[in-house]
Design an enzyme around this catalytic site. Sequence first.
Site, PDB file in Angstrom:
ATOM      1  N   LYS A  49       0.859  -1.086   0.099  1.00  0.00           N
ATOM      2  CA  LYS A  49      -0.038   0.067  -0.024  1.00  0.00           C
ATOM      3  C   LYS A  49       0.905   1.329   0.043  1.00  0.00           C
ATOM      4  O   LYS A  49       0.485   2.285  -0.561  1.00  0.00           O
ATOM      5  CB  LYS A  49      -0.912   0.016   1.067  1.00  0.00           C
ATOM      6  CG  LYS A  49      -1.922  -1.271   1.032  1.00  0.00           C
ATOM      7  CD  LYS A  49      -2.831  -1.261   2.246  1.00  0.00           C
ATOM      8  CE  LYS A  49      -3.988  -2.369   1.927  1.00  0.00           C
ATOM      9  NZ  LYS A  49      -4.754  -2.774   3.242  1.00  0.00           N
ATOM     10  N   GLN A  93      -4.783  -1.975   9.508  1.00  0.00           N
ATOM     11  CA  GLN A  93      -4.529  -2.963   8.762  1.00  0.00           C
ATOM     12  C   GLN A  93      -5.264  -4.364   9.651  1.00  0.00           C
ATOM     13  O   GLN A  93      -5.134  -4.350  10.946  1.00  0.00           O
ATOM     14  CB  GLN A  93      -3.278  -3.542   8.359  1.00  0.00           C
ATOM     15  CG  GLN A  93      -3.202  -4.492   7.445  1.00  0.00           C
ATOM     16  CD  GLN A  93      -3.576  -4.490   6.264  1.00  0.00           C
ATOM     17  OE1 GLN A  93      -3.658  -3.361   5.554  1.00  0.00           O
ATOM     18  NE2 GLN A  93      -3.940  -5.622   5.628  1.00  0.00           N
ATOM     19  N   ASP A 116     -11.291   2.364   3.528  1.00  0.00           N
ATOM     20  CA  ASP A 116     -11.383   1.190   3.387  1.00  0.00           C
ATOM     21  C   ASP A 116     -12.862   0.854   3.169  1.00  0.00           C
ATOM     22  O   ASP A 116     -13.204  -0.379   2.534  1.00  0.00           O
ATOM     23  CB  ASP A 116     -11.079   0.390   4.712  1.00  0.00           C
ATOM     24  CG  ASP A 116      -9.625  -0.247   4.594  1.00  0.00           C
ATOM     25  OD1 ASP A 116      -9.302  -0.712   3.485  1.00  0.00           O
ATOM     26  OD2 ASP A 116      -9.116  -0.504   5.498  1.00  0.00           O
TER      27      ASP A 116
HETATM   28  N1  GUN Z   1      -6.880  -7.029   6.002  1.00  0.00           N
HETATM   29  C1  GUN Z   1      -6.919  -7.887   4.735  1.00  0.00           C
HETATM   30  N2  GUN Z   1      -7.573  -7.077   3.597  1.00  0.00           N
HETATM   31  C2  GUN Z   1      -7.786  -5.701   4.566  1.00  0.00           C
HETATM   32  C3  GUN Z   1      -8.237  -4.581   3.895  1.00  0.00           C
HETATM   33  O1  GUN Z   1      -8.747  -4.442   2.664  1.00  0.00           O
HETATM   34  N3  GUN Z   1      -8.106  -3.711   4.780  1.00  0.00           N
HETATM   35  C4  GUN Z   1      -7.654  -3.659   5.838  1.00  0.00           C
HETATM   36  N4  GUN Z   1      -7.630  -2.426   6.792  1.00  0.00           N
HETATM   37  N5  GUN Z   1      -7.052  -4.602   6.427  1.00  0.00           N
HETATM   38  C5  GUN Z   1      -7.222  -5.888   5.456  1.00  0.00           C
END
Ligand code: GUN
Length: 304
Positions: A49, A93, A116
């Site tokens: 990211k 996350q 998100d």
């Molecule tokens: N863990 C797995 N996929 C995601 C996601 O799309 N966002 C976040 N914040 N954590 C994750």
Amino acid sequence: MAVIMNGKLLSNKIKQEIREEINFLEIKPGLAVIIVGNDPSSQIYVKGKIKDCNECGIKSFEFSLNHNSKEEDILKLIDELNNREDIHGIICQLPLPEGINQQHIIQAISPEKDVDCFHFENLGRVINGNYGFLPCTPQGVMYMLDYYNITITGKHVVIVNHSNIVGKPQAMLLTNRDATVSIAHKATYALSSLTRLADILITAVGKKNFIKQHMVKPGAVVIDVAIGRDNEGKIYGDVAFDEVLEVCSHITPVPGGIGLMTRAMLMRNTLIAAKRALGYDYSTIVRQDDNKPILASKSFSKNY
Ligand code: GUN
């Protein structure tokens, strides 16, 4: 021969468009990424990211918290970030270490910064077809289908996943586009007889070779959202790719498919958050006539 849908190509195109749009902006969008503990997969995702942010011209702020952090430590950090003007998007996350209530953390993020799209307010907008942000993975799937001109209206879509992040919001986005949607999960009876009815099959189970050739209707579109990692760190999806390739019309690879689209959509949401903070109306970002998510170049054009 089936078309292999190219997530690398499309996500690069979207990130390039986001970068160009950011060049026109008065400010640089900022994304805060919170990671708690040292889960190896989460660390890989966060790295990806941050790399995407660099590619798009988004300023990233990483906050790495100790495995023993308490819920109130994370809530305090989120409160600070909610109030910072240079930060337009915040993600935490997942998964979080045991003992921390995931929902308490997610719901503490300001809905305007919830890139998100996990907050109840934003999920409510998705149900209503009145999009603020769109959840990244389902949005990435819609982009992919649209890019390859797959008709959605009137199609039967089977989604093998019923999570709040993938299956449920995906069903909403598809239903808002007049697809007929079935959601399957671990208690679904005779799964293969249901998946064989799908014009579009979307799967996110996390089991290697879970979707076999006999489960796919000839000519179906197969979207593999799963990302698993074997002992050697090699990434796999749900679909027995080589055998399903022989019967379907379109298929996404893993890696190189929806995972990259999810990441690109996070960048898009961060840009949208920054634009909204600058006073842009999101009706200039999402087309209102059919609620169809549109490619970044159009959605971000100044005179759209
Ligand atoms: N863990 C797995 N996929 C995601 C996601 O799309 N966002 C976040 N914040 N954590 C994750």
